[in-house]
Design a protein around this motif. Sequence first.
Motif, PDB file in Angstrom:
ATOM      1  N   ASN A  95       0.088  -3.792  -4.715  1.00 48.31           N
ATOM      2  CA  ASN A  95       1.679  -4.302  -4.521  1.00 48.31           C
ATOM      3  C   ASN A  95       2.720  -2.799  -4.999  1.00 48.31           C
ATOM      4  O   ASN A  95       3.430  -2.468  -4.806  1.00 48.31           O
ATOM      5  CB  ASN A  95       2.749  -4.993  -5.627  1.00 48.31           C
ATOM      6  N   ARG A  96       1.802  -1.801  -3.533  1.00 48.09           N
ATOM      7  CA  ARG A  96       2.344  -0.902  -3.569  1.00 48.09           C
ATOM      8  C   ARG A  96       1.835  -0.276  -2.102  1.00 48.09           C
ATOM      9  O   ARG A  96       1.192   0.454  -0.846  1.00 48.09           O
ATOM     10  CB  ARG A  96       1.399   0.836  -4.461  1.00 48.09           C
ATOM     11  N   MET A  97       3.234  -0.692  -1.367  1.00 46.75           N
ATOM     12  CA  MET A  97       2.698  -1.064  -0.254  1.00 46.75           C
ATOM     13  C   MET A  97       3.340   0.082   0.767  1.00 46.75           C
ATOM     14  O   MET A  97       2.890   0.015   1.835  1.00 46.75           O
ATOM     15  CB  MET A  97       4.141  -2.288   0.032  1.00 46.75           C
ATOM     16  N   ASN A  98       3.913   1.282  -0.241  1.00 43.61           N
ATOM     17  CA  ASN A  98       4.424   2.573   0.810  1.00 43.61           C
ATOM     18  C   ASN A  98       3.264   3.472   0.763  1.00 43.61           C
ATOM     19  O   ASN A  98       2.769   3.612   2.003  1.00 43.61           O
ATOM     20  CB  ASN A  98       5.968   2.758   0.708  1.00 43.61           C
ATOM     21  N   GLU A  99       2.604   3.418  -0.204  1.00 42.51           N
ATOM     22  CA  GLU A  99       1.268   4.163   0.105  1.00 42.51           C
ATOM     23  C   GLU A  99      -0.198   3.020   1.391  1.00 42.51           C
ATOM     24  O   GLU A  99      -0.794   3.775   1.560  1.00 42.51           O
ATOM     25  CB  GLU A  99       0.684   4.073  -1.526  1.00 42.51           C
ATOM     26  N   ALA A 100      -0.052   1.530   0.699  1.00 39.49           N
ATOM     27  CA  ALA A 100      -0.562   0.845   1.889  1.00 39.49           C
ATOM     28  C   ALA A 100      -0.015   1.397   3.322  1.00 39.49           C
ATOM     29  O   ALA A 100      -0.827   1.573   3.941  1.00 39.49           O
ATOM     30  CB  ALA A 100      -0.718  -0.854   1.075  1.00 39.49           C
ATOM     31  N   ARG A 101       1.130   1.830   3.247  1.00 42.61           N
ATOM     32  CA  ARG A 101       1.245   1.607   4.767  1.00 42.61           C
ATOM     33  C   ARG A 101       0.602   2.839   5.366  1.00 42.61           C
ATOM     34  O   ARG A 101       0.779   3.026   6.635  1.00 42.61           O
ATOM     35  CB  ARG A 101       2.961   1.830   5.184  1.00 42.61           C
ATOM     36  N   GLU A 102       0.947   3.952   3.986  1.00 45.29           N
ATOM     37  CA  GLU A 102       0.633   5.377   4.638  1.00 45.29           C
ATOM     38  C   GLU A 102      -1.530   5.224   5.014  1.00 45.29           C
ATOM     39  O   GLU A 102      -1.679   6.096   5.658  1.00 45.29           O
ATOM     40  CB  GLU A 102       1.053   6.435   3.390  1.00 45.29           C
ATOM     41  N   ALA A 103      -1.618   4.505   4.470  1.00 47.11           N
ATOM     42  CA  ALA A 103      -4.229   4.578   4.052  1.00 47.11           C
ATOM     43  C   ALA A 103      -3.483   3.864   5.121  1.00 47.11           C
ATOM     44  O   ALA A 103      -4.990   5.158   6.226  1.00 47.11           O
ATOM     45  CB  ALA A 103      -3.316   3.395   3.001  1.00 47.11           C
ATOM     46  N   PHE A 104      -2.554   2.630   6.016  1.00 45.10           N
ATOM     47  CA  PHE A 104      -3.495   2.194   6.865  1.00 45.10           C
ATOM     48  C   PHE A 104      -3.170   2.456   7.956  1.00 45.10           C
ATOM     49  O   PHE A 104      -3.654   2.788   9.066  1.00 45.10           O
ATOM     50  CB  PHE A 104      -2.888   0.928   6.542  1.00 45.10           C
ATOM     51  N   GLU A 105      -1.916   4.237   8.309  1.00 47.08           N
ATOM     52  CA  GLU A 105      -2.039   4.374   9.636  1.00 47.08           C
ATOM     53  C   GLU A 105      -2.895   5.835   8.988  1.00 47.08           C
ATOM     54  O   GLU A 105      -3.422   5.959  10.416  1.00 47.08           O
ATOM     55  CB  GLU A 105      -0.421   5.336   8.904  1.00 47.08           C
TER      56      GLU A 105
END
Length: 280
Positions: A95-105
């Motif tokens: 549930n660390r969505m902001n970091e997940a977004r950065e990783a997927f980017e």
Amino acid sequence: MTDLLASAALAILQVGPFPGHGAMPEVPEELGDRPPRSENVEQAPPTELANCLRQASANPEMALDTAQRWREGAQSQLEMAQSAHCLGLALVQSNRMNEAREAFELASAEAPADNPTYSARLAAMAGNAAMAQGDAESALPLLDRAGELALSARDNELGADLRVDLARVLVRLNRTEDAASALAEAREADPLDAQAWLLSATLSRRLERLGEAQNQIERAATLAPRDAQVGLEAGVIAAMSGRARDARASFQSVIDVAPDSPEAGRAQTYLEQLDASATE
């Protein structure tokens, strides 16, 4: 042959009223909220990536370490992208969505240039992570880029799907004309995408372009003649156009085809509203 005739008859019924403005929803949930997509992971060797993704689902904290070690020893651009992909999924599970977004980017940017479809899927995952945070503004460019990548790769089915996703975000931001354009791109990319036609009809109806909405729902009904959402929308468009008989036929078809569905419950409510209007 009997089944084919029945499906054809149902399609005719479904495209056949709206008891009045305000009596029915302007933007059904299916346009405003997209069900989570099960991202397709079929890129390159199923071994390390598949193992890491399984670990991310079962033990995200351990997967974070696994993905980081994999990145440190990566031997190719694809491995770099895949390790960031796994990292992103582990962060989602945590549930660390902001970091997940950065990783997927990051993963999307690292995907090999000769695999734009994989890059598109990763950009879409970044957009979905942003939407999970309620950050539609950040999701917008990510989903736009994802769609462009898919269409440039001539993956028209994925491109259409991603343009539909983009339209949903644009609707949330009240950019309805831009959403209509995104849905037009989806229909052009994949003319057999019934969902794109259905959502186009829903949006056209919201914009009170009832002629366009009717044409679009007819196409959706041809492609998905037993879809309860299509039948429901067909009834609403017919009601708004003042065609009560067609609306009743569409709403009744939803009840007949999917009697236990939420759509059937709504169809019954709309039938009751029509009946009440007729007695006033």
